[in-house]
Design a protein around this motif. Structure first.
Motif, PDB file in Angstrom:
ATOM      1  N   ILE A   1      29.938  50.082  28.433  1.00 27.12           N
ATOM      2  CA  ILE A   1      30.640  50.862  27.407  1.00 27.12           C
ATOM      3  C   ILE A   1      32.057  50.345  27.226  1.00 27.12           C
ATOM      4  CG2 ILE A   1      31.557  53.147  26.847  1.00 27.12           C
ATOM      5  CD1 ILE A   1      29.130  54.369  28.219  1.00 27.12           C
ATOM      6  N   VAL A   2      32.732  50.056  28.339  1.00 29.85           N
ATOM      7  CA  VAL A   2      34.101  49.533  28.272  1.00 29.85           C
ATOM      8  C   VAL A   2      34.132  48.207  27.510  1.00 29.85           C
ATOM      9  CG1 VAL A   2      35.941  48.510  29.671  1.00 29.85           C
ATOM     10  CG2 VAL A   2      34.966  50.718  30.308  1.00 29.85           C
ATOM     11  N   ALA A   3      33.190  47.322  27.823  1.00 29.02           N
ATOM     12  CA  ALA A   3      33.173  46.007  27.173  1.00 29.02           C
ATOM     13  C   ALA A   3      32.933  46.139  25.670  1.00 29.02           C
ATOM     14  CB  ALA A   3      32.102  45.127  27.816  1.00 29.02           C
ATOM     15  N   TYR A   4      31.961  46.956  25.288  1.00 28.56           N
ATOM     16  CA  TYR A   4      31.590  47.002  23.870  1.00 28.56           C
ATOM     17  C   TYR A   4      32.406  48.012  23.069  1.00 28.56           C
ATOM     18  CZ  TYR A   4      28.151  43.410  23.926  1.00 28.56           C
ATOM     19  OH  TYR A   4      27.564  42.170  23.997  1.00 28.56           O
ATOM     20  N   THR A   5      33.220  48.816  23.739  1.00 29.87           N
ATOM     21  CA  THR A   5      34.162  49.636  22.979  1.00 29.87           C
ATOM     22  C   THR A   5      35.195  48.752  22.294  1.00 29.87           C
ATOM     23  OG1 THR A   5      33.873  51.485  24.508  1.00 29.87           O
ATOM     24  CG2 THR A   5      35.812  51.538  23.118  1.00 29.87           C
ATOM     25  N   THR A   6      35.540  47.627  22.910  1.00 31.17           N
ATOM     26  CA  THR A   6      36.470  46.691  22.257  1.00 31.17           C
ATOM     27  C   THR A   6      35.882  46.184  20.945  1.00 31.17           C
ATOM     28  OG1 THR A   6      35.577  44.788  23.464  1.00 31.17           O
ATOM     29  CG2 THR A   6      37.373  45.995  24.494  1.00 31.17           C
ATOM     30  N   TRP A   7      34.569  45.891  20.952  1.00 30.95           N
ATOM     31  CA  TRP A   7      33.893  45.428  19.726  1.00 30.95           C
ATOM     32  C   TRP A   7      33.825  46.556  18.704  1.00 30.95           C
ATOM     33  CZ3 TRP A   7      29.205  47.142  17.603  1.00 30.95           C
ATOM     34  CH2 TRP A   7      28.701  46.374  16.554  1.00 30.95           C
ATOM     35  N   VAL A   8      33.457  47.759  19.144  1.00 27.53           N
ATOM     36  CA  VAL A   8      33.348  48.895  18.234  1.00 27.53           C
ATOM     37  C   VAL A   8      34.696  49.202  17.603  1.00 27.53           C
ATOM     38  CG1 VAL A   8      32.898  51.380  18.110  1.00 27.53           C
ATOM     39  CG2 VAL A   8      31.371  49.908  19.429  1.00 27.53           C
ATOM     40  N   GLU A   9      35.757  49.159  18.422  1.00 26.73           N
ATOM     41  CA  GLU A   9      37.082  49.463  17.880  1.00 26.73           C
ATOM     42  C   GLU A   9      37.477  48.468  16.793  1.00 26.73           C
ATOM     43  OE1 GLU A   9      41.081  51.352  19.483  1.00 26.73           O
ATOM     44  OE2 GLU A   9      40.305  49.777  20.779  1.00 26.73           O
ATOM     45  N   ARG A  10      37.215  47.192  17.018  1.00 27.79           N
ATOM     46  CA  ARG A  10      37.557  46.184  16.009  1.00 27.79           C
ATOM     47  C   ARG A  10      36.728  46.382  14.738  1.00 27.79           C
ATOM     48  NH1 ARG A  10      37.437  40.815  19.890  1.00 27.79           N
ATOM     49  NH2 ARG A  10      39.215  41.351  21.210  1.00 27.79           N
ATOM     50  N   LYS A  11      35.450  46.697  14.895  1.00 27.84           N
ATOM     51  CA  LYS A  11      34.590  46.860  13.726  1.00 27.84           C
ATOM     52  C   LYS A  11      34.946  48.132  12.954  1.00 27.84           C
ATOM     53  CE  LYS A  11      31.479  44.535  12.871  1.00 27.84           C
ATOM     54  NZ  LYS A  11      31.341  43.277  12.094  1.00 27.84           N
ATOM     55  N   VAL A  12      35.149  49.240  13.674  1.00 26.23           N
ATOM     56  CA  VAL A  12      35.448  50.509  13.003  1.00 26.23           C
ATOM     57  C   VAL A  12      36.779  50.421  12.267  1.00 26.23           C
ATOM     58  CG1 VAL A  12      36.031  52.932  13.384  1.00 26.23           C
ATOM     59  CG2 VAL A  12      34.056  51.941  14.532  1.00 26.23           C
ATOM     60  N   ILE A  13      37.825  49.926  12.953  1.00 26.91           N
ATOM     61  CA  ILE A  13      39.126  49.801  12.307  1.00 26.91           C
ATOM     62  C   ILE A  13      39.051  48.791  11.166  1.00 26.91           C
ATOM     63  CG2 ILE A  13      41.523  49.076  12.651  1.00 26.91           C
ATOM     64  CD1 ILE A  13      41.415  50.229  15.432  1.00 26.91           C
ATOM     65  N   GLY A  14      38.268  47.717  11.350  1.00 31.64           N
ATOM     66  CA  GLY A  14      38.093  46.740  10.284  1.00 31.64           C
ATOM     67  C   GLY A  14      37.514  47.368   9.030  1.00 31.64           C
ATOM     68  N   HIS A  15      36.452  48.147   9.167  1.00 35.27           N
ATOM     69  CA  HIS A  15      35.841  48.780   7.996  1.00 35.27           C
ATOM     70  C   HIS A  15      36.758  49.832   7.390  1.00 35.27           C
ATOM     71  CE1 HIS A  15      32.011  46.759   8.113  1.00 35.27           C
ATOM     72  NE2 HIS A  15      31.856  47.055   9.399  1.00 35.27           N
ATOM     73  N   MET A  16      37.527  50.541   8.229  1.00 38.81           N
ATOM     74  CA  MET A  16      38.479  51.513   7.692  1.00 38.81           C
ATOM     75  C   MET A  16      39.574  50.829   6.881  1.00 38.81           C
ATOM     76  SD  MET A  16      38.965  54.283  10.768  1.00 38.81           S
ATOM     77  CE  MET A  16      37.664  55.461  11.160  1.00 38.81           C
TER      78      MET A  16
END
Length: 345
Positions: free
Chosen positions: A31-46
């Motif tokens: 979860i820690v590793a892929y939260t970095t990916w999720v954060e970049r993708k979510v903020i990117g789409h926002m």
């Protein structure tokens, strides 16, 4: 009842304990590793952009690429730094974040081969005190990193973090006292069990007895103070790049630098899990227990990312003003009101 020492426990108990530790550790790491990916993708789409796209399908291999890059980068230690403290500081932040997960219940007890196995590593009757103690230890790593770096920017970041921790840990601790008053226990499993009872007001019996409905102020205070406790935007003053370059971790590189951010995301998981357990019924819900609490944890983490993408950083004087003159008085007032309701209702 006499307590058995670890060496006196049956073999199946020790095996189950080791399996639970391994599963929780691996899941939290993923979860820690892929939260970095999720954060970049979510903020990117926002922000109307794509985020990571090149490493794997939609950038799914980006956390692995980042880990390999940081692992093989040159590890630099400043010549004037206090080397032992400089090396120990990242681990002092990461370890408390991971061992806090030990007391969080992820589901009801299960029966395997006639044996009852709790869905948590261990159930302490003072589980929340344990969590608050571990949360208090994490700031020592930040302060030590700032002092050991022998850099003015790092030192200022460490001092900011210590002041921020004192301000917001006090308000967060006061906010959840009302939960203890209602549940009459400090055990997280006991708090979840208390929320699975019928709602105390007959007219609202259609609602689950989750404490978010009876303690909305405590819930809001805990979530906001929790974000400040883990230095998430808009409360990331200890590492404010516009003022302190990178704050307490300015002089760090390679995997030591990565450990600070692993600790931040691990603390995100912990704060989300505690909020879900204290206010949203823990594993209670329409799905199997583990799925319920994971949905709630991921919902909180999405909220933390959403706030980072939309809310600007507050000034340091605003941070201190909110902690001492707004959040702490509100938490104390909530305790008084809850106490009056518990006694006279």
């Amino acid at each position: 009842m006499e307590m058995l020492s670890l060496s006196d426990q049956p073999l199946w108990f020790l095996v189950a304990m080791l399996v639970k530790i391994l599963v929780v550790f691996v899941v939290v790491l993923l979860i820690v590793a892929y939260t970095t990916w999720v954060e970049r993708k979510v903020i990117g789409h926002m922000q109307t952009r794509l985020g990571p796209m090149e490493t794997g399908w939609h950038g799914l291999l980006q956390p692995i690429a980042d880990g390999l890059k940081l692992f093989f980068k040159e590890d630099i230690i400043p010549s004037e730094a206090s080397k032992v403290s400089f090396i120990l500081a990242p681990m002092m932040i990461l370890v408390p974040a991971f061992i806090t997960v030990a007391v969080i219940p992820f589901g009801p007890d299960i029966v395997v081969g006639g044996y009852v196995i709790p869905m948590q590593i261990t159930d302490l009757n003072v589980g929340m005190l344990y969590i608050l103690a571990m949360a208090g230890l994490g700031v020592y790593g930040i302060v030590l990193a700032g002092w050991a770096s022998n850099s003015k920017y790092s030192l200022l970041g460490g001092l900011r973090s210590s002041a921020q921790m004192v301000s917001y840990e006090l308000a967060a601790g006061m906010a959840i006292v009302a939960v203890f008053m209602l549940s009459e226990t400090l055990s997280l499993k006991g708090i979840v069990a208390a929320q699975m009872q019928e709602f105390p007001i007959a007219a609202l019996s259609f609602l689950p007895n989750w404490y978010i409905f009876s303690q909305p102020l405590a819930f809001c205070l805990f979530v906001i103070c929790g974000m400040a406790e883990i230095n998430r935007t808009p409360f990331d003053l200890p590492e404010a790049e516009t003022e302190l370059v990178s704050g307490f971790c300015t002089e760090y590189s390679s995997m030591k630098y990565a450990l600070f951010f692993m600790a931040e995301y691990a603390n995100m998981v912990v704060i989300a899990a505690i909020a879900a357990t204290l206010f949203l019924g823990g594993w209670d819900g329409p799905f199997p227990g583990v799925i319920n609490i994971l949905i709630k944890i991921f919902g909180f983490m999405f909220f933390f990312i959403w706030v980072r993408a939309t809310v600007p950083r507050v000034r340091y004087d605003q941070l201190m003003y909110m902690g001492w003159k707004i959040f702490l008085p509100l938490a104390l007032a909530n305790i008084v009101i809850t106490g009056a309701v518990v006694v006279f209702w």
